[in-house]
Design a protein around this motif. Structure first.
Motif, PDB file in Angstrom:
ATOM      1  N   VAL A 130       0.921  -1.259  -0.040  1.00 46.54           N
ATOM      2  CA  VAL A 130       0.039  -0.098  -0.140  1.00 46.54           C
ATOM      3  C   VAL A 130       0.878   1.356  -0.029  1.00 46.54           C
ATOM      4  O   VAL A 130       1.928   1.218   0.998  1.00 46.54           O
ATOM      5  CB  VAL A 130      -0.979  -0.052   1.570  1.00 46.54           C
ATOM      6  N   ALA A 131       0.540   2.060  -0.863  1.00 45.72           N
ATOM      7  CA  ALA A 131       1.310   3.658  -0.844  1.00 45.72           C
ATOM      8  C   ALA A 131       0.433   4.534  -0.422  1.00 45.72           C
ATOM      9  O   ALA A 131      -0.790   4.602  -0.884  1.00 45.72           O
ATOM     10  CB  ALA A 131       1.530   3.976  -2.099  1.00 45.72           C
ATOM     11  N   VAL A 132       0.674   5.277   0.978  1.00 47.57           N
ATOM     12  CA  VAL A 132      -0.218   5.835   1.444  1.00 47.57           C
ATOM     13  C   VAL A 132       0.184   7.350   1.043  1.00 47.57           C
ATOM     14  O   VAL A 132       1.481   7.954   1.568  1.00 47.57           O
ATOM     15  CB  VAL A 132      -0.089   5.738   3.134  1.00 47.57           C
ATOM     16  N   LYS A 133      -0.771   8.208   0.716  1.00 45.63           N
ATOM     17  CA  LYS A 133      -0.341   9.523   0.288  1.00 45.63           C
ATOM     18  C   LYS A 133      -1.536  10.365   0.713  1.00 45.63           C
ATOM     19  O   LYS A 133      -2.763  10.272   0.124  1.00 45.63           O
ATOM     20  CB  LYS A 133      -0.387   9.571  -1.343  1.00 45.63           C
ATOM     21  N   THR A 134      -1.498  11.418   1.639  1.00 44.39           N
ATOM     22  CA  THR A 134      -2.453  12.315   1.869  1.00 44.39           C
ATOM     23  C   THR A 134      -1.654  13.491   2.551  1.00 44.39           C
ATOM     24  O   THR A 134      -0.652  13.398   3.075  1.00 44.39           O
ATOM     25  CB  THR A 134      -3.439  11.783   2.795  1.00 44.39           C
ATOM     26  N   LYS A 135      -2.440  14.723   2.599  1.00 44.65           N
ATOM     27  CA  LYS A 135      -2.043  15.772   3.349  1.00 44.65           C
ATOM     28  C   LYS A 135      -2.681  16.062   4.486  1.00 44.65           C
ATOM     29  O   LYS A 135      -2.467  17.121   4.977  1.00 44.65           O
ATOM     30  CB  LYS A 135      -2.438  16.960   2.199  1.00 44.65           C
ATOM     31  N   LYS A 136      -3.435  15.204   4.985  1.00 45.02           N
ATOM     32  CA  LYS A 136      -4.005  15.138   6.229  1.00 45.02           C
ATOM     33  C   LYS A 136      -2.917  15.317   7.470  1.00 45.02           C
ATOM     34  O   LYS A 136      -1.748  14.773   7.295  1.00 45.02           O
ATOM     35  CB  LYS A 136      -4.767  13.952   6.612  1.00 45.02           C
ATOM     36  N   SER A 137      -3.234  15.922   8.374  1.00 42.86           N
ATOM     37  CA  SER A 137      -2.064  15.989   9.535  1.00 42.86           C
ATOM     38  C   SER A 137      -2.051  14.434  10.111  1.00 42.86           C
ATOM     39  O   SER A 137      -1.128  14.265  11.149  1.00 42.86           O
ATOM     40  CB  SER A 137      -2.530  16.993  10.452  1.00 42.86           C
TER      41      SER A 137
END
Lengths: 312, 312, 312, 312
Positions: free
Chosen positions: B36-43
Motif C-alpha cells: 500500500v502506498a499512503v499519500k495524503t495531506k492530512k495531519s
C-alpha cells in the motif's frame, strides 16, 4: 508514634521546614531545628503565600528573577543551527534581553513536524549562551534526559503539554536548577499551583510560573492569554510570574500588545520568540518576531515599566 | 536520490506500507514489496480512514476490540490491595466485563494525594487478571517504566494528562502491546488523531481512542463528555473508539446515563470504574460504581446493544 | 407587617403556592388556601425538584410531553413557503413526529442572512399544522410579537441567543402557552434553570428545557452537545428535558448518533431539523435531514426507546 | 433590473454608500451621488476596515471617543437612589472620568435579584449627568423601551446577554444615539463584529465595541478578559474598542491590573464600576471599586497612557 504521611521535613529557601497536615498528630512534633512549621488545608501548600508572605526571587546565573526589574527571555522557537542561535542571541542581548531561550527537544502535535535537534540543540544553545554571557532556558520532555539538563542548562522549562506530567515534575525537582513552569492549556490556576507544588515538595523552590494562553472557543488568536488568571495567581502565591505573549498571539502582529498588557498586569518576566528570519523558521513561523521588531518592543516595554515604577 | 524525510517504509496491520509526502520526489519510488502506498495531506495520515476503509480490530489476549461486540473494561480507579482487586475482578467478570482496569501509577493533581502502588500495583493487577482470566489494562506515566509494561501488562493506557506527552507516545509505540489512548482534556479531535499517529508511525497499529470528557465552563459535571467529538472521530479514522463515562460524570449517579449514551452513539468499548466500597476508595470515590450498580448497568447496556444490532 | 419581597403567592400546576424566603418573617404567614409552601435557598426554587418530586408533564394540544412516551418535533430550520412546510409536515408526521417545528422569526448572526418570513411564516406554519393535525412550535425573538404567538402558536420557543433575554422571558410567561426553553450556548446548567425560573415565577409552569450544544474549543462539531449537563439538569428539576441534535451536529452525518445518544441518556423530547431539499435550504443547509433519512432515524429511535422501556 | 437584495444604499459617517454583493449584477450600478462603493465578502462588511481605513471617532455629547485620548466611563453597577448616583458621579468626575455609567434596567440571572429601577433609574442617571455635566450611558434590554432611551440617554449600551438579540440590535440602530456594544460571553470576535454590522447596516455608525470577558473553564476570575481577542478585533475593524475590567475581575482586587492591561493593549475606553459603599451595593458588590480606589487607579492609568503616547 507519628505517621510519615502526616508530616514532612524539607529545606526550602534556606530554611528548615516542617510540613504538617492540620488536625494530625504531627502537629505535636517539636524539633529545635525547625524554623517554619507550615500548616494549611490548601491544595497548594508550599506554593501558597499563606506561610511565605515575601515574594520569592532567585538567580539564573547572573540574572535575578522576581525583583522590581522585569526579566526578558528571548530567542528562537526551535534551535536550528549554531549560526541562527548565536546571531539571535547577540541581537536579543543588544536589545536588552537577559536570558536566551530556544527549543532543542520540541513537543510537536504531528510526528511529521520538525522534532528538534535534541542534545545537539542543547549544546548549541549552551555555546550561544557562553558567547553572549546569557543564561539559557530550554524545555525538557523526558525523564530520561535529566542528565543533559543538569550538565548544560541554566533554567529548565516544563512545557504546557507536560504541565501535568507528574513523573517529569518529580524528576525535574531533583535536577536542582531553576524551573520555568508553563500552565497547561486546560489547567485552572489552582491546578497550575499544584503542579508547582510537586516541584517545591521535591525540594526545588526556584520556580517561576508562566502563563502562555488557555484553550477557549475563540479562534482569532491561537490561545487566549489569561491575564486575569495570571493576576489571580499572583495573589495566591509567593512565586514570580512570567507571561509568554508569543504562543497565544499565534500572529506576529499581536505579540507587542500582549507583551505590553502582561507587563502592565504585573508580570515579572516575559518569554518571547525571536528568529533572524521568521518566515523560514522550522516551527511557529507566524508568531516569531524579527530582531528589529523585538528591539522596538523592548523600547516600549522599558517606557511602560518605568511608568509603573519598575525597570527592565 | 531521495530524501528520507519525504517517505517512510513501515509494516502496519501485516502490510508493507510506503508513506510518501504528496508532491515529493518520493512518489516515484517503485518497490515490488510495497503493498500500500499512503499519500495524503492530512495531519493524521496513518490514522485516517482515507487509505484504510475497513475498521481496525485487534485482540487483547482473548478479547477482540473493534468488532460488532462491545467490550467493557471495568475495575477500580486505583489498585489498593490484592484483595480489593481480585474481589472486583471477579464481580465485573461475572457481570460481563471482559477486561480488567486499574491504576497502579496514578497521575494525581496534588502531590499529597495517593500516588499509586507502582510496579507492586501492576503485579497485583496481573495476579487478579490470571485468577479471572481477564486481560488487564493500566496506565503508563513514565518512559522509564516501559519494561514493567512489557513484562506484565496486556494493554497499555495513555492517560488524558499525557495525551500530548510525545516522548511517552514514542516509547509506548515500541512496547508492542495494544494501546488505549485517552483524549487530552483540551485536545481537539484532530490533535487526538495526531497523537494516535505517533503510535502508528512508531509501528503500533493496535490503538483504540478513548473519549473521557473535555474541559468546558460547565461545572455540574466533572468534565463534558464529548459524544459529538467521539462520533466525528469515528468518521475520520479506522481505529475503534472507547468512551469513559466515569471521569466526565464525576458523580456515580450520572455514570449509567453517560454509558448508555456512549453505546447509542456507537462506542466500541467502555471503560468504567468499579470499586467494592466506593465510599472508602483512595481516589475518585465519588464516581466509582458498586459491583451491584455495575451489574444493573451491564444489563441495561446489553438490552441497548441488542436494539442497535450489536452485542456485549 | 410583611415585606412583599420576602414572599409571593402564585398558582402553579393547579396549586396555590406560597413562596417564602427562608429565615424571613414571611415564614409565619398562615393562609388556609395555601396548598404548598415553597422554601429553599436554591437559586432556582420553583424549577427545583426539592418541593415537587413528581416529574412535570403537560399537553401541547393533543401531544403530551414529559411522560414515558418520547415526543419528536420535526420540521425545517426556516419556513420558506407553504408548499415546503406542508410537504415536510406530512412527511414527518408519517414517520412518527408529533409536533411540527419551523422558524419564522430567525435569529441570524449576519444581517445579510435570510431573516425569516415573520408573521407570514407563522401563519404558514399554522396552516401546515392544521392540515396535518400537528401542534406547532416556533421561536419568538421580540417582546413586541407576543400577540402573534398568542393567536397562532401552540408552543413558544425561546432560542439559545435569547436564553438570558430576561425581558423576553417575562413577556413569554404571560402568553400562557407551553414553552420550549433552549439553553444558551454559554449558560451553565444552573443558569438554564434560573432562566426557567423566570417563566415559572411569571406563572407559566409548562416548560421543557432544551439542550442544543454549548460553546467549547472543539470545532469538528458546530457545538458540543452536553449530554452530561442534560442528565445533571434532569436530576435537579421536575421539568422535562428535550435535546436538539441538529444544531450541535452542524453536519447531517452526525445527527442520527446524537439523537440516539440523547434518547439513551433520558431525553423526553427531540427537536430535529428536516427539509424536503436540504441542499437548497435558506439556512442550516448542512445539518437538516431529508425526510427519508428522518424516517430511518425514527425507526432507530423506536427500537432504542423500546429497549429502554419507553415508546415514541 | 436589479434585485434589492444584492445592494443597499445607506448614509454612514456622512457619506453616501452603495453596498453591493460581489459578483452580483448590482456591481454595475452607476449613480453620481454615491461616494463610496463597498464590496467585500467578509461577514462584517461595514464594520470591516477594508473599506474604511481611518479609525472611527464620535462624540457622546462633549466627550469624543476613538481619539488619542482614552475615555473612562465610571459609575455604579445599578442605579439605587439619586443620592447614590449623584455622589458617585461627582467623585468619578473629580478623578477624571468623562462619562457616567449606571444600570437602570438590569439583566439578572435570577428573578429574585434586584431588577433595577427602570425608567425611574434612567431619570436619576439623567439628573446626575446634568448636575455634573457628564454624558450618561446605560443598558437597554427591551425593544419596547426605545422611547425612554431616545428621550434621556446619551449613549445606549447593549449588554453581553443581548449581544445576539438581533431584534434589539435593529431597534437600537433606529434610536440614533451612540452605542456601546458588549461582546457576548460566548461570541467569537467575528460574531461580535457581525453584531456591530446590524447597527451599521441599520444606519448607526457611532459604535464602540466593548470586551467584558468570555466564558472559559477558569473560575479564579468571574470571566476571562480576552485581551488578545480585543487586539485582534482592533486589527479587523475601524470602530474603537472599550474594555470592561470590572465584570471579568469579579473581585475588586483584580480590577486595577485588568484596567492597566487593557490600556497597555490599546483600549480606547474603559468602563469601570464604582460605588460609594460597594459592600452594601444591591448587585456586583464584590467587584465595584470605592471612589478612593478609583482615584488611585485613574492616576495609574494616566501615567501608563502617557508612557504609551496617549492621554486620559
Amino acid at each position: 508514634q507519628l505517621s510519615s504521611s502526616s508530616y514532612k521535613f524539607l529545606n526550602l529557601y534556606g530554611k528548615n521546614l516542617l510540613l504538617v497536615w492540620p488536625d494530625s498528630e504531627a502537629e505535636k512534633i517539636v524539633d529545635e531545628d525547625i524554623e517554619v512549621a507550615v500548616k494549611t488545608k490548601k491544595s497548594y501548600i508550599l506554593a501558597s503565600n499563606e506561610w511565605k508572605k515575601d515574594p520569592t526571587s532567585f538567580k539564573v546565573k547572573g540574572t535575578e528573577i522576581g525583583t522590581n526589574k522585569i526579566v526578558v527571555a528571548a530567542g528562537p522557537c526551535a534551535v536550528e543551527s549554531e549560526e541562527q542561535v548565536v546571531s539571535v542571541a547577540k541581537a536579543v542581548k543588544r536589545a536588552g534581553a537577559s536570558i536566551l531561550r530556544g527549543g532543542a527537544y520540541k513537543p510537536r502535535t504531528s510526528p511529521y513536524s520538525f522534532q528538534g535537534l535534541g542534545e545537539e540543540g542543547v549544546k548549541i544553545l549552551k555555546t550561544a549562551g557562553e558567547e553572549t554571557g546569557l543564561p539559557i532556558v530550554t524545555e525538557i520532555m523526558d525523564t530520561k534526559d535529566s542528565e543533559v539538563f543538569k550538565k548544560y542548562v541554566d533554567m529548565v522549562q516544563i512545557g504546557a503539554r507536560n504541565a501535568q506530567n507528574f513523573s517529569l515534575l518529580k524528576e525535574v525537582a531533583s535536577i536542582g536548577k531553576p524551573v520555568l513552569l508553563k500552565r497547561g492549556m486546560a489547567n485552572t490556576v489552582e491546578e497550575w499551583l499544584q503542579a508547582a507544588e510537586y516541584l517545591l515538595y521535591g525540594g526545588d523552590g526556584n520556580v517561576i510560573l508562566c502563563e502562555r494562553g488557555i484553550r477557549t472557543f475563540e479562534k482569532s488568536t491561537r490561545f487566549t492569554l489569561d491575564i486575569g488568571g495570571m493576576v489571580a495567581a499572583k495573589m495566591m502565591t509567593h512565586l514570580p510570574i512570567c507571561a509568554d505573549p508569543s504562543h497565544p498571539a499565534g500572529k506576529r502582529e499581536l505579540v507587542h500588545s500582549l507583551a505590553l498588557a502582561s507587563v502592565a498586569a504585573g508580570a515579572d518576566m516575559l518569554l518571547i520568540e525571536v528568529h533572524p528570519h521568521p518566515e523560514s523558521a522550522l516551527s511557529d513561523s507566524e508568531q516569531q518576531l524579527t530582531p528589529e521588531s523585538f528591539e522596538v518592543l523592548m523600547n516600549r516595554i522599558k517606557a511602560l515599566a518605568s511608568a509603573l515604577g519598575r525597570s527592565v
